[in-house]
Design a protein around this motif. Structure first.
Motif, PDB file in Angstrom:
ATOM      1  N   TRP A   1      37.261  -7.326  36.143  1.00 18.98           N
ATOM      2  CA  TRP A   1      36.616  -9.096  35.319  1.00 18.98           C
ATOM      3  C   TRP A   1      38.103  -9.556  34.972  1.00 18.98           C
ATOM      4  O   TRP A   1      38.375  -9.926  33.926  1.00 18.98           O
ATOM      5  CB  TRP A   1      36.155  -8.037  33.995  1.00 18.98           C
ATOM      6  CG  TRP A   1      35.062  -9.040  33.155  1.00 18.98           C
ATOM      7  CD1 TRP A   1      34.536 -10.364  34.139  1.00 18.98           C
ATOM      8  CD2 TRP A   1      35.163  -8.679  32.086  1.00 18.98           C
ATOM      9  NE1 TRP A   1      33.904 -10.477  32.725  1.00 18.98           N
ATOM     10  CE2 TRP A   1      34.740  -9.825  31.735  1.00 18.98           C
ATOM     11  CE3 TRP A   1      35.676  -7.871  31.614  1.00 18.98           C
ATOM     12  CZ2 TRP A   1      33.417  -9.950  29.777  1.00 18.98           C
ATOM     13  CZ3 TRP A   1      34.677  -8.513  30.098  1.00 18.98           C
ATOM     14  CH2 TRP A   1      34.334  -8.845  29.350  1.00 18.98           C
ATOM     15  N   ILE A   2      37.398 -11.089  35.305  1.00 16.16           N
ATOM     16  CA  ILE A   2      38.145 -12.209  34.891  1.00 16.16           C
ATOM     17  C   ILE A   2      36.944 -12.552  34.245  1.00 16.16           C
ATOM     18  O   ILE A   2      36.328 -14.033  34.292  1.00 16.16           O
ATOM     19  CB  ILE A   2      38.866 -12.754  36.036  1.00 16.16           C
ATOM     20  CG1 ILE A   2      39.406 -11.622  36.504  1.00 16.16           C
ATOM     21  CG2 ILE A   2      39.500 -13.239  35.672  1.00 16.16           C
ATOM     22  CD1 ILE A   2      39.302 -11.962  38.341  1.00 16.16           C
TER      23      ILE A   2
ATOM     24  N   ILE B   1      28.721  -7.430  30.310  1.00 14.22           N
ATOM     25  CA  ILE B   1      29.775  -8.825  30.709  1.00 14.22           C
ATOM     26  C   ILE B   1      28.788  -9.086  30.813  1.00 14.22           C
ATOM     27  O   ILE B   1      28.014  -9.351  32.030  1.00 14.22           O
ATOM     28  CB  ILE B   1      30.612  -8.482  32.579  1.00 14.22           C
ATOM     29  CG1 ILE B   1      32.086  -6.795  32.162  1.00 14.22           C
ATOM     30  CG2 ILE B   1      31.484  -9.391  32.900  1.00 14.22           C
ATOM     31  CD1 ILE B   1      32.255  -6.659  33.457  1.00 14.22           C
ATOM     32  N   LYS B   2      28.647 -10.947  30.619  1.00 11.89           N
ATOM     33  CA  LYS B   2      27.651 -11.935  30.787  1.00 11.89           C
ATOM     34  C   LYS B   2      28.669 -13.204  31.200  1.00 11.89           C
ATOM     35  O   LYS B   2      28.274 -14.308  31.673  1.00 11.89           O
ATOM     36  CB  LYS B   2      27.592 -12.038  28.861  1.00 11.89           C
ATOM     37  CG  LYS B   2      26.877 -11.464  27.668  1.00 11.89           C
ATOM     38  CD  LYS B   2      25.823 -11.004  28.886  1.00 11.89           C
ATOM     39  CE  LYS B   2      24.985  -9.630  27.891  1.00 11.89           C
ATOM     40  NZ  LYS B   2      23.198  -9.203  28.332  1.00 11.89           N
ATOM     41  N   GLU B   3      29.622 -13.556  31.760  1.00 11.63           N
ATOM     42  CA  GLU B   3      30.301 -14.211  31.836  1.00 11.63           C
ATOM     43  C   GLU B   3      31.307 -14.672  32.709  1.00 11.63           C
ATOM     44  O   GLU B   3      32.265 -12.268  32.562  1.00 11.63           O
ATOM     45  CB  GLU B   3      30.594 -15.187  30.985  1.00 11.63           C
ATOM     46  CG  GLU B   3      32.201 -14.968  29.971  1.00 11.63           C
ATOM     47  CD  GLU B   3      32.532 -15.627  28.889  1.00 11.63           C
ATOM     48  OE1 GLU B   3      32.027 -17.018  28.906  1.00 11.63           O
ATOM     49  OE2 GLU B   3      33.174 -15.630  28.175  1.00 11.63           O
ATOM     50  N   GLY B   4      32.050 -14.647  33.361  1.00 15.97           N
ATOM     51  CA  GLY B   4      33.472 -15.251  34.207  1.00 15.97           C
ATOM     52  C   GLY B   4      32.946 -13.627  35.353  1.00 15.97           C
ATOM     53  O   GLY B   4      31.767 -13.841  35.754  1.00 15.97           O
TER      54      GLY B   4
ATOM     55  N   ILE C   1      28.108  -1.110  37.573  1.00 19.17           N
ATOM     56  CA  ILE C   1      26.881  -3.088  38.182  1.00 19.17           C
ATOM     57  C   ILE C   1      25.274  -1.906  37.535  1.00 19.17           C
ATOM     58  O   ILE C   1      25.676  -0.586  38.323  1.00 19.17           O
ATOM     59  CB  ILE C   1      27.140  -3.397  39.315  1.00 19.17           C
ATOM     60  CG1 ILE C   1      28.210  -4.501  39.279  1.00 19.17           C
ATOM     61  CG2 ILE C   1      25.678  -4.418  39.234  1.00 19.17           C
ATOM     62  CD1 ILE C   1      28.894  -5.014  40.658  1.00 19.17           C
ATOM     63  N   ILE C   2      24.276  -2.712  36.768  1.00 14.80           N
ATOM     64  CA  ILE C   2      23.551  -1.537  37.121  1.00 14.80           C
ATOM     65  C   ILE C   2      22.377  -1.920  38.017  1.00 14.80           C
ATOM     66  O   ILE C   2      22.001  -2.563  38.940  1.00 14.80           O
ATOM     67  CB  ILE C   2      22.260  -1.951  35.923  1.00 14.80           C
ATOM     68  CG1 ILE C   2      23.363  -2.616  34.491  1.00 14.80           C
ATOM     69  CG2 ILE C   2      21.175  -1.405  35.375  1.00 14.80           C
ATOM     70  CD1 ILE C   2      23.880  -1.290  33.941  1.00 14.80           C
TER      71      ILE C   2
ATOM     72  N   ILE D   1      19.180  -4.964  35.860  1.00 11.00           N
ATOM     73  CA  ILE D   1      19.476  -4.381  37.496  1.00 11.00           C
ATOM     74  C   ILE D   1      20.170  -5.983  37.418  1.00 11.00           C
ATOM     75  O   ILE D   1      19.446  -6.951  37.604  1.00 11.00           O
ATOM     76  CB  ILE D   1      17.891  -4.410  38.209  1.00 11.00           C
ATOM     77  CG1 ILE D   1      17.425  -3.282  37.551  1.00 11.00           C
ATOM     78  CG2 ILE D   1      18.834  -4.037  40.004  1.00 11.00           C
ATOM     79  CD1 ILE D   1      16.510  -2.574  38.742  1.00 11.00           C
ATOM     80  N   GLY D   2      21.730  -5.774  38.084  1.00 10.77           N
ATOM     81  CA  GLY D   2      22.172  -6.428  38.636  1.00 10.77           C
ATOM     82  C   GLY D   2      23.354  -6.936  37.452  1.00 10.77           C
ATOM     83  O   GLY D   2      24.473  -7.220  38.042  1.00 10.77           O
ATOM     84  N   GLU D   3      22.727  -7.002  36.044  1.00  5.29           N
ATOM     85  CA  GLU D   3      23.855  -7.270  35.166  1.00  5.29           C
ATOM     86  C   GLU D   3      25.502  -6.061  35.354  1.00  5.29           C
ATOM     87  O   GLU D   3      24.896  -4.882  35.726  1.00  5.29           O
ATOM     88  CB  GLU D   3      23.490  -7.091  33.896  1.00  5.29           C
ATOM     89  CG  GLU D   3      22.841  -8.102  33.762  1.00  5.29           C
ATOM     90  CD  GLU D   3      21.881  -7.956  32.425  1.00  5.29           C
ATOM     91  OE1 GLU D   3      21.878  -9.835  31.465  1.00  5.29           O
ATOM     92  OE2 GLU D   3      21.541  -7.215  31.679  1.00  5.29           O
TER      93      GLU D   3
END
Lengths: 243, 260
Positions: free
Chosen positions: B178-179, B134-137, B64-65, B105-107
């Motif tokens: 990650w799901i 990671i954009k979803e899930g 996580i950034i 930050i936070g992505e």
């Protein structure tokens, strides 16, 4: 309590114990969810809780060592842990206890596995009844194992003292106050001593005998520490290879 | 018995050549260095019951950034050490002042540990087909030392979970999972993963989890066909055994199979 006439009579102590008997011990592993490892330890009238965090980042930065982890140990007595309110915060005594306890645990921790990190050990004394530093070390070594920190072995600690000229194992408060000597010892299961302090006077022979008594006491505690850790994962793993 | 629960300092063997992770050798005798489960197949190793993630080159992890600097992203990798992702380690060229547009930050990112030096400077990379932001899930966290149990023998556990929940599951070596998938499936997957985390040390894990999932699913159809429940459990186990036999090849390929 004022000084009793006799601290030991016919080989029976004030609390009914024999000279070489430990106080009852109760251990619970993993009592805190936030900590990486934790342990609640009852040693007669002593009640202590130990929490271990880490390895984690070192703050303040200048404390970090480039080739190994730093171990930080904080021994603290709660203001309600003794009869007269203890003024909160570190004092001369608790700073000393923190230092010697840290040095009692450092030799067994593989610090070089985690350069530039810190392993923090917090020991809170909730109720004190003589021998809190030994209770703290016992609790901390279980908490370290619970946190998954690599170490050579567990450390066990207990005290030996002299009351009315007799050597006894594991002093309680009155024996500590009115006795002639107090000798806390911490050691590994193979008998390497990592902490030894002495308050009062002992002859050379008494010292040797006392050390042997402490060794027996520590071995007994080591077995209890082991049993407590095993207890946490009581449902056994036999036959796991079927999977 | 070839597995047992051991405490630090417990004697394991007289053969120092067998000593592997989680052990140390003193006077030609092997001892455990952690509190965990010792196994004696192909060398002696002890898998700790807890502990922090220590990065190794080649590990696939979820980060996580945490911070964006002039030419690096500082990444939280659930370890005592921060990960560094350099601007040149991403698939396309971007300007220094546009770094926050690419990753804020936070992505979260799925990333690879490319190098760890003696000072524990951890370098990460996104320069690989398999890696991406990671954009979803959803992401959940579990004990890093237990990661192999989540994957199972040659990926059996993860394959079963993916098949049963119809979700895509990626398990990072640092214990972040990650799901992605439909809401219901993700919920079931998370429930099962947390159950695995609690029961890693109890034997018969894969079977128990298969049963658990069937039961969870069964509850929803219970009203219509209550008798069928038991049958479906047995079917599930058989099916699972078949899967264990057939699943082979790289775990990663399996993990990413349907995404490619």
């Amino acid at each position: 309590m004022s000084k009793p006439e006799k601290l030991i009579e016919n080989g029976i102590r004030l609390d009914g114990r024999k000279p070489d008997e430990l106080r009852p011990i109760k251990i619970e592993v993993g009592v805190l969810n936030r900590a990486d490892g934790s342990c609640y330890f009852e040693f007669g009238g002593n009640k202590v809780i130990a929490a271990v965090y880490g390895p984690r980042e070192v703050h303040p930065r200048h404390q970090q060592k480039s080739n190994s982890a730093v171990v930080r140990y904080r021994y603290n007595m709660a203001s309600f842990s003794v009869e007269d309110r203890k003024r909160p915060g570190p004092d001369r005594r608790s700073i000393e206890v923190s230092k010697v306890s840290r040095e009692a645990l450092e030799p067994v921790i593989f610090q070089e596995y985690f350069p530039r990190s810190a392993i923090d050990i917090y020991v809170e004394v909730l109720q004190a009844d003589a021998g809190t530093r030994t209770a703290g070390i016992n609790a901390a070594s279980i908490a370290l194992a619970d946190a998954g920190i690599p170490m050579k072995c567990l450390v066990s600690a207990c005290a030996v003292g002299k009351i009315d000229g007799t050597l006894v194992l594991d002093l309680n408060k009155d024996e500590d106050n009115y006795g002639q000597a107090d000798l806390p010892v911490a050691m590994t299961p193979d008998g390497n001593i990592t902490l030894i302090q002495m308050d009062g006077n002992l002859t050379k022979d008494e010292f040797k005998e006392g050390l042997e008594m402490a060794k027996t006491g520590c071995m007994a505690i080591h077995e209890m520490q082991k049993a407590a850790l095993m207890e946490k994962y009581s449902s056994q793993i036999e036959g796991e290879n079927n999977e | 018995m070839d597995k047992k629960l051991v405490i630090p300092g417990e004697f394991l063997s007289d053969d120092p050549s067998q000593a592997d992770e989680g052990t140390y050798v003193e006077n030609n005798r092997v001892f455990s260095s952690v509190f965990g489960i010792a196994s004696f197949n192909n060398g002696i190793r002890v898998v700790p019951m807890a502990g922090k993630y220590i990065p190794k080159p080649g590990d696939l992890i979820v980060g996580i950034i945490k911070e964006v600097t002039y030419s690096n992203w500082i990444v939280d990798i659930r370890s005592p050490y921060d990960g560094l992702l350099h601007i040149s380690e991403i698939p396309r060229r971007i300007e220094n002042d546009e770094m926050s547009k690419y990753l804020k930050i936070g992505e979260s990112i799925m990333t690879l540990v490319s190098d760890v030096d003696a000072n524990m400077k951890v370098e990460l990379t996104l320069n690989d087909q398999r890696l991406r932001p990671i954009k979803e899930g959803r992401i959940i966290e579990v004990t890093p030392s237990k990661v192999p149990r989540f994957i199972g023998r040659s990926g059996s556990m993860i394959a079963m979970l993916k098949n049963e929940t119809k979700c895509n599951i990626f398990i990072g070596q640092n214990g972040r999972i990650w799901i992605t998938g439909k809401d219901k499936g993700m919920e079931l997957a998370i429930k099962s993963l947390l159950k695995i985390e609690k029961e890693t040390h109890i034997p018969g894990l894969t079977d128990r989890i298969t049963k658990f999932i069937k039961e969870e699913k069964g509850e929803k159809v219970k009203v219509k066909v209550p008798e069928k429940k038991e049958e479906s459990i047995e079917e599930g186990i058989e099916k699972n055994i078949e899967e264990e036999k057939t699943s082979s090849g790289g775990i990663l390929d399996e993990l990413l199979g349907d995404e490619k």
